[in-house]
Scaffold this active site. Structure first.
Site, PDB file in Angstrom:
ATOM      1  CB  CYS A  21      -0.905   0.000   1.234  1.00  0.00           C
ATOM      2  SG  CYS A  21       0.023   0.089   2.795  1.00  0.00           S
ATOM      3  CG  HIS A  50       3.934  -6.134  11.407  1.00  0.00           C
ATOM      4  ND1 HIS A  50       2.765  -5.836  12.059  1.00  0.00           N
ATOM      5  CD2 HIS A  50       4.930  -5.794  12.270  1.00  0.00           C
ATOM      6  CE1 HIS A  50       3.041  -5.334  13.254  1.00  0.00           C
ATOM      7  NE2 HIS A  50       4.352  -5.300  13.388  1.00  0.00           N
ATOM      8  CG  HIS A 133      -1.179  -4.206  15.771  1.00  0.00           C
ATOM      9  ND1 HIS A 133      -0.862  -2.974  15.221  1.00  0.00           N
ATOM     10  CD2 HIS A 133      -1.004  -5.111  14.767  1.00  0.00           C
ATOM     11  CE1 HIS A 133      -0.524  -3.140  13.944  1.00  0.00           C
ATOM     12  NE2 HIS A 133      -0.605  -4.419  13.650  1.00  0.00           N
ATOM     13  CD  GLU A 135      -3.017   1.194  13.102  1.00  0.00           C
ATOM     14  OE1 GLU A 135      -4.114   1.774  13.005  1.00  0.00           O
ATOM     15  OE2 GLU A 135      -2.606   0.357  12.273  1.00  0.00           O
ATOM     16  CB  CYS A 203      -5.814   1.978   5.498  1.00  0.00           C
ATOM     17  SG  CYS A 203      -5.090   0.625   4.585  1.00  0.00           S
ATOM     18  CB  SER A 231       1.179  -9.037   8.397  1.00  0.00           C
ATOM     19  OG  SER A 231       0.332  -8.251   7.587  1.00  0.00           O
ATOM     20  CB  SER A 232      -3.067  -6.767  11.849  1.00  0.00           C
ATOM     21  OG  SER A 232      -4.461  -6.711  12.069  1.00  0.00           O
TER      22      SER A 232
END
Length: 330
Positions: A21, A50, A133, A135, A203, A231-232
């Site tokens: 992204c 990640h 996480h 974030e 996102c 990686s979520s």
């Protein structure tokens, strides 16, 4: 997307968009540019994104990944990852006289600013996300006294607020859209005056990749998601594929991790996608692995066009080595 018709021929449904992204692309390029401009080492707090392959590639170029600011020698350059950090981390860096580069994804920064705004207006903020996480830790750090983490629909029952008329929800950017909205619906039932953020926090890239997987899931016997276990957004793609009707779905870092047994039992259609922090070279290796096993027909499943780009961190326009030296001398 073209019509997908039932066939016994072995075929691959390849999701578009997939992979990098804009925020990940910006962060990875930022590390490469920093190494090019300032030389190694460049310290990075937590994984820049990640993905195992990306981290290992950058390590070979001179990036050093650390878990804590205290691990970075005084007078060095440290970069903050795309997931963002709490204000206390900026304070820690200043105390250690570090020159910093903030590679936080602008979409994550948007959520941070929303948290600050609503905290200043004395709202209780219900942050939908996964505990632990990076974030979530970063966003919570912007307004810890106002934020309550809601880790999925099952968490809603135990949520308590000071004033049900002053409650807002925000979310981690890499969640499953469907599960997030299920959580929001439950929260709205409990708190009818719940305020939504001005714009969607999940996102655009996360949503687009999930939409493509939904389109292929119903027709795929097997979906292979390229991405790392931490990686979520990649893990959510596996869940979305299964929810859309795929018989099986698996997450792999590399083609070498694919189990031949996954192709047994009459598998004729394999869906392939990748998380938002995955370089295309890893997808190409999976496609080659499938081609060698008779899956030569590749059909694109297109969910959206993506043209968003983000400018590089402004700190890359300065002489950070000189700044770091002067910080230590001062």
């Amino acid at each position: 997307m073209g019509a997908m018709t039932a066939t016994n021929a072995r075929r691959v449904l390849l999701a578009a968009p997939r992979g990098y992204c804009a925020g990940v692309d910006r962060a990875v390029i930022a590390v490469e540019k920093a190494l090019e401009q300032y030389g190694a080492p460049i310290y990075v707090r937590h994984e820049i994104v990640h993905n195992k392959y990306v981290v290992q590639t950058l390590e070979k170029k001179g990036a050093i990944f650390v878990e804590a600011t205290a691990e970075v020698p005084e007078g060095s350059i440290v970069m903050f990852s795309a997931h963002g950090v709490a204000p206390i981390v900026h304070d820690e860096a200043a105390e250690r006289k570090l020159a910093t580069i903030d590679a936080t994804c602008p979409l994550v920064t948007k959520v941070h600013k929303e948290a600050i705004r609503y905290a200043n207006e004395d709202f209780d903020i219900l942050l939908i996300g996964h505990e632990g996480h990076e974030e979530v830790i970063g966003t919570t750090g912007e307004a810890p006294e106002h934020i309550t983490l809601v880790d999925g629909p099952d968490d809603v029952e135990k949520v308590e607020v000071r004033d049900p008329s002053r409650v807002v929800w925000l979310s981690q950017t890499t969640l499953s859209v469907d599960e997030t909205m299920e959580t929001v619906d439950k929260l709205k039932t409990k708190f009818p005056l719940l305020v939504s953020p001005p714009s969607d926090d999940i996102c655009y890239a996360t949503q687009n990749r999930q939409i493509a997987v939904k389109q292929m899931g119903a027709e795929a016997d097997l979906v292979i998601v390229v991405g790392s276990q931490n990686s979520s957004n990649s893990k959510r793609l596996v869940e979305v594929a299964l929810g859309a009707g795929a018989r099986a779905a698996h997450l792999v870092d590399y083609a070498s991790e694919i189990d031949e047994a996954w192709l047994e039992g009459g598998v004729s259609t394999v869906g392939v996608t990748s998380g938002a922090s995955v370089p295309e070279v890893l997808v190409e290796e999976v496609l080659e692995w499938l081609t060698q096993r008779g899956f030569e027909d590749v059909e694109i499943v297109k969910a959206a066009e993506e043209s968003i780009t983000f400018s590089l961190p402004k700190e890359l326009r300065r002489d950070l080595r000189a700044e770091a030296t002067s910080l230590v001398e001062d």
